[in-house]
Design an enzyme around this catalytic site. Structure first.
Site, PDB file in Angstrom:
ATOM      1  N   HIS B 183      57.578  31.962  25.245  1.00 41.55           N
ATOM      2  CA  HIS B 183      57.432  32.388  23.860  1.00 41.55           C
ATOM      3  C   HIS B 183      56.645  33.686  23.742  1.00 41.55           C
ATOM      4  O   HIS B 183      55.577  33.831  24.321  1.00 41.55           O
ATOM      5  CB  HIS B 183      56.778  31.298  23.013  1.00 41.55           C
ATOM      6  CG  HIS B 183      57.135  31.451  21.579  1.00 41.55           C
ATOM      7  ND1 HIS B 183      56.444  32.296  20.759  1.00 41.55           N
ATOM      8  CD2 HIS B 183      58.137  30.937  20.847  1.00 41.55           C
ATOM      9  CE1 HIS B 183      57.013  32.271  19.552  1.00 41.55           C
ATOM     10  NE2 HIS B 183      58.035  31.459  19.588  1.00 41.55           N
ATOM     11  N   PRO B 184      57.194  34.653  22.985  1.00 40.44           N
ATOM     12  CA  PRO B 184      56.608  35.991  22.974  1.00 40.44           C
ATOM     13  C   PRO B 184      55.452  36.187  21.996  1.00 40.44           C
ATOM     14  O   PRO B 184      54.933  37.297  21.886  1.00 40.44           O
ATOM     15  CB  PRO B 184      57.783  36.870  22.561  1.00 40.44           C
ATOM     16  CG  PRO B 184      58.623  35.988  21.700  1.00 40.44           C
ATOM     17  CD  PRO B 184      58.442  34.591  22.213  1.00 40.44           C
ATOM     18  N   CYS B 185      55.006  35.124  21.325  1.00 39.70           N
ATOM     19  CA  CYS B 185      54.053  35.390  20.241  1.00 39.70           C
ATOM     20  C   CYS B 185      52.711  35.901  20.758  1.00 39.70           C
ATOM     21  O   CYS B 185      51.960  36.519  20.028  1.00 39.70           O
ATOM     22  CB  CYS B 185      53.873  34.181  19.347  1.00 39.70           C
ATOM     23  SG  CYS B 185      53.224  32.752  20.195  1.00 39.70           S
ATOM     24  N   GLY B 186      52.389  35.656  22.034  1.00 41.02           N
ATOM     25  CA  GLY B 186      51.119  36.158  22.545  1.00 41.02           C
ATOM     26  C   GLY B 186      51.261  37.399  23.409  1.00 41.02           C
ATOM     27  O   GLY B 186      50.271  37.987  23.839  1.00 41.02           O
TER      28      GLY B 186
END
Lengths: 364, 235
Positions: B183-186
């Site tokens: 997941h790219p959110c961080g």
């Protein structure tokens, strides 16, 4: 209509689609087969959230085994992470009421659909979507990730139960305010802003983001179809392009329309609109003028569209056959910021369903 | 380095806002960097499967001029399920070793699970995203539990602690079917850290450095090693 009120948003939140849900033949073990279930499904909701109502209704007819609920429409497995209203707008060009869906409790098509373990999966899908929207607007998902546990629960419940007020109260803490273009801001100044000097207002506007979260579901029409009753039959998701590109409202003092937004998301169709979008919608190619639309004579429209040739690479202009958001087909020249503010889903994404007839490419 | 990186993946670490780099990459830079990365990888890592650019410029039904659309693809990587006793946790000697050797990555194998990796640009997060799909030798797709067994212990631990923000199953933006993704959110947060840690000579080959740095982290999750020649460029 109250200006600046929440009336339009309330309509969206109250919107529901009458469903007639049939149990798939292969799972019927009783004679006579169970009657279809009639359910009013919230537009902003998700299909798996209906299973607490459906399971008791059909459980008597099911063969033994473990239940994993999924739905199809005319054989097309429905993606559960897309809001129910969007699925309806996208797949039912000519709205069918009630909408006839088939429910399955067995044989989950894991190669096509993301696994779904009931409400929890849907909740996380929603939160992830919200996170993405927050990132687009703010450049950070922190506000969503740092939300307190009770707030997270309440926010999710507000979506499940369609409580706009609760949702507004909690989501306001996330500060996901969307800044429109200057033009619209002047049209509808908030009382707070009016007290500030002009300089201050501009400064705030500049520091805030103007990236808008948009999910576009696109069907690229290759043949003519004159009216929507000859609508396409989708038997595979490959026929629909899913385009997840934020819209950047660029340019100061410009009146940024819904059409401008569509153009900026689809440079493939509108090569000239890259970066420089001019809003001359007097003779805007691509728009189907209202009068012509209502007569449903698409021939006329195409003739007018072909006349205006600006693109070097494509002959003619794309023709928007259908653009639908929350069950309505808004005029393309209305301010995009209004559309976003009023028609977005609770995940802060604006979901747009678009049927577009591609221009014919010249020889390459 | 190893430690830092794990921690960075584990939690989104706040950094003071400096204007040097915001941890994101533009779409056009992504394409440039992806090409440069592919070229170097295929040159220095020739024993390994190659990265390819999959062109999707005509995915809307026609090829539009001036629009480049696509993603990077690395097919047929075999990863053998590692034996638990081979790991000894927490004994990182904080040397300069960038990678955890626990997982054996091979280019050909009869007894490994087969992985496909795609690097797709996310216009929302403005970062590259690693998507992957795995199946066993008999063609059965692997579930998350089985995938975990293929990962180095550290990655597996992180996975357990943060199931939803780490590896999740989402729809592949081009293939229309479920793939796993990191997941790219961080991503932009840890990229900010990584790029700050290195020297600030971002001017010349900044985007390339970005991509290599990014891959050094996400590849590590699967024990995918970067050739030494490529690591040099990120200091």
């Amino acid at each position: 209509m109250k200006r600046g009120g929440k009336e339009a948003q309330q309509y969206v939140w109250d919107g529901a689609i009458p469903l007639q849900i049939h149990l798939h033949d292969s799972e019927v073990t009783t004679l006579p087969p169970p009657a279809p279930a009639l359910i009013l499904a919230p537009r902003i909701g998700y299909l798996p959230l209906l299973s607490p109502q459906l399971k008791p209704f059909f459980s008597g007819a099911l063969p033994p085994g473990v239940d994993t609920v999924w739905f199809d429409y005319k054989g097309l497995p429905l993606k559960w992470h897309i809001p129910t209203g969007v699925l309806f707008d996208l797949l039912c060009a000519e709205p069918e009421r009630p909408w006839n869906l088939t429910v399955h409790f067995r044989g989950y098509p894991g190669n096509v659909l993301i696994p779904c373990d009931g409400e929890d999966s849907v909740k996380w899908s929603y939160i992830n979507s919200l996170k993405e929207a927050a990132y687009i607007i703010h450049g950070s998902s922190k506000n969503v990730m740092n939300m307190s546990q009770p707030d997270q629960v309440d926010l999710w419940r507000s979506v499940m139960n369609g409580k706009l007020e609760t949702h507004t109260r909690i989501s306001s803490k996330l500060k996901l305010g969307i800044v429109g273009d200057d033009f619209s801001a002047k049209l509808n100044p908030s009382p707070l802003k009016a007290q500030h000097s002009v300089d201050e207002t501009e400064a705030t506007a500049a520091s805030k983001s103007s990236r808008i979260p948009v999910r576009l579901y696109l069907w690229s029409v290759d043949e003519d179809f004159d009216d929507l009753e000859e609508e396409p039959h989708f038997d595979s998701w490959d026929q629909i392009s899913y385009i997840n590109r934020p819209v950047e409202i660029n340019g100061k003092g410009k009146y940024f329309t819904l059409l401008d937004a569509v153009k900026s998301i689809l440079p493939e169709f509108y090569p000239n609109s890259l970066n420089t979008i001019k809003s001359e919608f007097k003779n805007e190619p691509g728009i189907e003028p209202e009068e012509e639309r209502s007569t449903g004579q698409s021939n006329i429209i195409e003739e007018t569209s072909v006349k205006s040739i600006e693109t070097p690479s494509l002959s003619g202009q794309p023709v928007i056959k259908l653009l639908r958001i929350q069950g309505i087909e808004p005029k393309l020249e209305i301010p995009f910021s209004w559309v976003v503010k009023n028609l977005m889903n609770p995940d802060y994404f604006l979901h747009i369903c678009l049927y577009i007839k591609a221009p014919k490419p010249l020889d390459t | 380095m190893n430690q830092t990186v794990s921690i960075v993946i584990l939690k989104v670490v706040m950094v003071s806002d400096q204007e040097t780099c915001d941890g994101s990459l533009s779409l056009s830079d992504f394409r440039i960097a992806a090409n440069a990365f592919t070229e170097k990888w295929n040159k220095f890592n020739s024993a390994f499967p190659e990265w390819y650019w999959i062109d999707c410029s005509n995915r809307l039904g026609f090829a539009a001029h001036g629009v480049v659309d696509g993603y990077l693809s690395l097919q047929n990587v075999f990863i053998r399920r590692s034996l638990e006793e081979e790991h000894d946790e927490g004994s990182s000697n904080d040397d300069d070793e960038l990678f955890d050797d626990a997982t054996l990555v091979q280019s050909t194998s009869d007894d490994g699970d087969q992985y496909h990796f795609h690097v797709v640009y996310s216009p929302s997060y403005k970062v590259p995203v690693l998507y992957f799909h795995a199946h066993s030798t008999d063609g059965q797709p692997l579930n998350l539990d089985e995938i975990e067994k293929n990962l180095p212990t550290k990655s597996a631990k992180v996975l357990l602690e943060s199931k939803w923000t780490f590896i999740t199953q989402e729809e592949h933006p081009y293939l229309n079917r479920p793939w796993y993704m990191l997941h790219p959110c961080g991503t932009n947060e840890w990229m900010k850290l990584l790029l700050l840690a290195g020297d600030n000579s971002m001017a010349t080959n900044g985007t390339e450095q970005y991509f290599i740095s990014w891959f050094s982290v996400v590849g590590q999750v699967f024990g995918l090693k970067l050739p030494f020649e490529m690591l040099k460029s990120i200091g």
